[in-house]
Design an enzyme around this catalytic site. Structure first.
Site, PDB file in Angstrom:
ATOM      1  N   ARG A  30     136.250   7.338  13.797  1.00 27.18           N
ATOM      2  CA  ARG A  30     137.489   6.537  13.686  1.00 27.18           C
ATOM      3  C   ARG A  30     137.270   5.243  12.932  1.00 27.18           C
ATOM      4  NH1 ARG A  30     139.073   5.949  18.843  1.00 27.18           N
ATOM      5  NH2 ARG A  30     140.070   7.953  18.609  1.00 27.18           N
ATOM      6  N   CYS A  40     138.195 -12.607  30.311  1.00 25.86           N
ATOM      7  CA  CYS A  40     137.135 -11.647  30.667  1.00 25.86           C
ATOM      8  C   CYS A  40     135.832 -12.407  30.939  1.00 25.86           C
ATOM      9  CB  CYS A  40     136.934 -10.645  29.531  1.00 25.86           C
ATOM     10  SG  CYS A  40     135.677  -9.415  29.942  1.00 25.86           S
ATOM     11  N   CYS A  61     134.222 -11.154  20.767  1.00 29.17           N
ATOM     12  CA  CYS A  61     135.492 -10.801  21.416  1.00 29.17           C
ATOM     13  C   CYS A  61     136.426 -11.989  21.672  1.00 29.17           C
ATOM     14  CB  CYS A  61     135.219 -10.085  22.728  1.00 29.17           C
ATOM     15  SG  CYS A  61     136.758  -9.478  23.473  1.00 29.17           S
ATOM     16  N   CYS A  65     130.728 -11.218  25.226  1.00 26.48           N
ATOM     17  CA  CYS A  65     130.552 -10.469  23.972  1.00 26.48           C
ATOM     18  C   CYS A  65     130.919 -11.387  22.801  1.00 26.48           C
ATOM     19  CB  CYS A  65     131.416  -9.220  23.985  1.00 26.48           C
ATOM     20  SG  CYS A  65     131.310  -8.303  25.536  1.00 26.48           S
ATOM     21  N   CYS A  87     145.876   4.820  23.907  1.00 20.57           N
ATOM     22  CA  CYS A  87     144.640   4.216  24.408  1.00 20.57           C
ATOM     23  C   CYS A  87     144.938   2.855  25.020  1.00 20.57           C
ATOM     24  CB  CYS A  87     143.652   4.072  23.258  1.00 20.57           C
ATOM     25  SG  CYS A  87     142.098   3.333  23.773  1.00 20.57           S
ATOM     26  N   CYS A 130     134.366   8.292  24.075  1.00 17.67           N
ATOM     27  CA  CYS A 130     134.693   7.694  22.778  1.00 17.67           C
ATOM     28  C   CYS A 130     133.753   6.505  22.682  1.00 17.67           C
ATOM     29  CB  CYS A 130     136.156   7.264  22.775  1.00 17.67           C
ATOM     30  SG  CYS A 130     136.601   6.228  21.374  1.00 17.67           S
ATOM     31  N   CYS A 167     143.586   7.807  26.718  1.00 21.47           N
ATOM     32  CA  CYS A 167     142.271   7.165  26.601  1.00 21.47           C
ATOM     33  C   CYS A 167     142.385   5.808  27.281  1.00 21.47           C
ATOM     34  CB  CYS A 167     141.924   6.985  25.115  1.00 21.47           C
ATOM     35  SG  CYS A 167     140.392   6.072  24.839  1.00 21.47           S
TER      36      CYS A 167
END
Ligand code: SAM
Ligand code: DTB
Ligand code: SF4
Length: 332
Positions: free
Chosen positions: A267, A60, A67, A64, A104, A195, A135
């Protein structure tokens, strides 16, 4: 037709000082407040159960700091392209068979290309036809992409703000908090439920946690689903050596989320495998009423399914039925 979006019509407005005040309450008082709100809006023993699948892994371009899938850090992850539709569909069937009501799908993209989004849209339509809620979490969207996902029947788009606006650039520099908020707006305009939540344990102060939840609760359309992740300290990422979160501070954050977002599902997301049973029980008591269920999150391990079943049985909690408002057309 997707689920109705009138989730938080009863949400009172809060000032940031009031939210900070909630965090400062004695633990027992905060639990009392959160429990009252939870009992008013939900069956306190029903837990919504979602299963995650990472449909595109690693490489990616975003940085972040938490991550494992960022190309900026060496976490030893094997990169994989977008999965075949059939393999994803089979994983959804398996998730349904173990009791998940929502599937998801996550992708390690800054945002999808139109041709990839089209493939994901097909997956959504097929999985929805299984009678599961759907999702996806694909990164930043363009307006027409949100509309295409709605047309495919998508119920939820997961897009976390992760922390407060003021702390955001300490964690991510390849995009801004506003970029994230713009995608949330496109998703809301398209009529898809959001979400949206964040991560606890990245070095943020209690004020940053308060600001993050205050931002979510102040939205015209607060998220219907609010994941509270506990940082998984993945070796190779810049946040690998963060000190562990005080369990009581994490439980406090869940409780404040419950009070501020009374009709949303809160969640317990990443980090459950490092939580004791007692800590999870307190989180459920404080108002958490959704979990990710299954061996894996996206690329890291989740709490073991057999341990989850044993814990639910010991606590007398059970899986919530799917949200029937998501299936109006099929039922008629
Ligand atoms: N690329 C998409 C995006 O960023 O929205 C989707 C996938 S991304 C991995 C989804 C969310 O997972 C992030 O927003 C973050 O909240 C959470 N996450 C990622 N790594 C994590 C970690 N090490 N610990 C806790 N949560 C994490
Ligand atoms: C969310 O808030 N947590 C989930 C889901 N949304 C996509 C992801 C957690 C990821 C944990 C680290 C990993 O396995 O990559
Ligand atoms: Fe990419 Fe999402 Fe990971 Fe950020 S959180 S590096 S956008 S996969």
């Amino acid at each position: 037709m997707t689920c109705d979006m009138t989730s938080s019509s009863t949400t009172p407005s809060w000032t940031l000082d009031e939210v900070m005040g909630l965090f400062s309450l004695p633990f027992g008082n905060l639990m009392d407040r959160a429990r009252q709100v939870h009992l008013k809006h939900f069956d306190p023993n029903a837990i919504q159960v979602s299963t995650l699948l990472n449909i595109k892994t690693g490489a990616c371009p975003e940085n972040c700091s938490y991550c494992p899938q960022s190309a900026h850090f060496d976490t030893g992850l094997e990169n994989k392209p977008l999965m075949d539709e059939e393999a994803v569909f089979q994983a959804a069937i398996k998730a349904k068979s173990i009791g998940s009501t929502r599937f998801c799908m996550g992708a390690a993209w800054r945002g999808p290309r139109d041709e990839d989004l089209e493939k994901v849209a097909h997956m959504v339509t097929r999985i929805k036809a299984l009678g599961m809620e759907t999702c996806v979490t694909l990164g930043l969207l363009k307006q027409h992409q949100a509309a295409r996902l709605k047309e495919a029947g998508l119920d939820y788009y997961n897009h976390n703000i992760d922390t407060s606006e003021s702390f955001y650039e300490e964690i991510i520099s390849t995009r801004t908090f506003s970029d994230r908020v713009r995608t949330l707006e496109y998703v809301e305009e398209a009529g898809i439920n959001t979400c949206c939540g964040g991560i606890i344990g990245m070095g943020e102060m209690p004020a940053n946690r308060a600001q993050m939840l205050h931002f979510l609760a102040s939205k015209k359309l607060p998220p219907k689903s609010v994941p509270i992740n506990m940082l998984i300290r993945v070796p190779g990422t810049p946040l690998a050596d963060q000190p562990p979160v005080d369990p009581f501070d994490f439980i406090r954050t869940v409780a404040v989320a419950r009070i501020l977002l009374p009709t949303s599902h809160v969640r317990l997301s990443a980090g459950r495998s490092e939580m004791s049973d007692e800590m999870q029980a307190w989180c459920f008591y404080a108002g958490a009423n959704s979990i990710h269920y299954g061996e894996k999150l996206l690329v890291t391990s989740n709490a073991a399914p057999e341990e989850d079943r044993a814990l639910m049985s010991r606590l007398g909690i059970y899986p919530e039925k799917r949200d029937e408002s998501c299936f109006v057309e099929e039922a008629s």
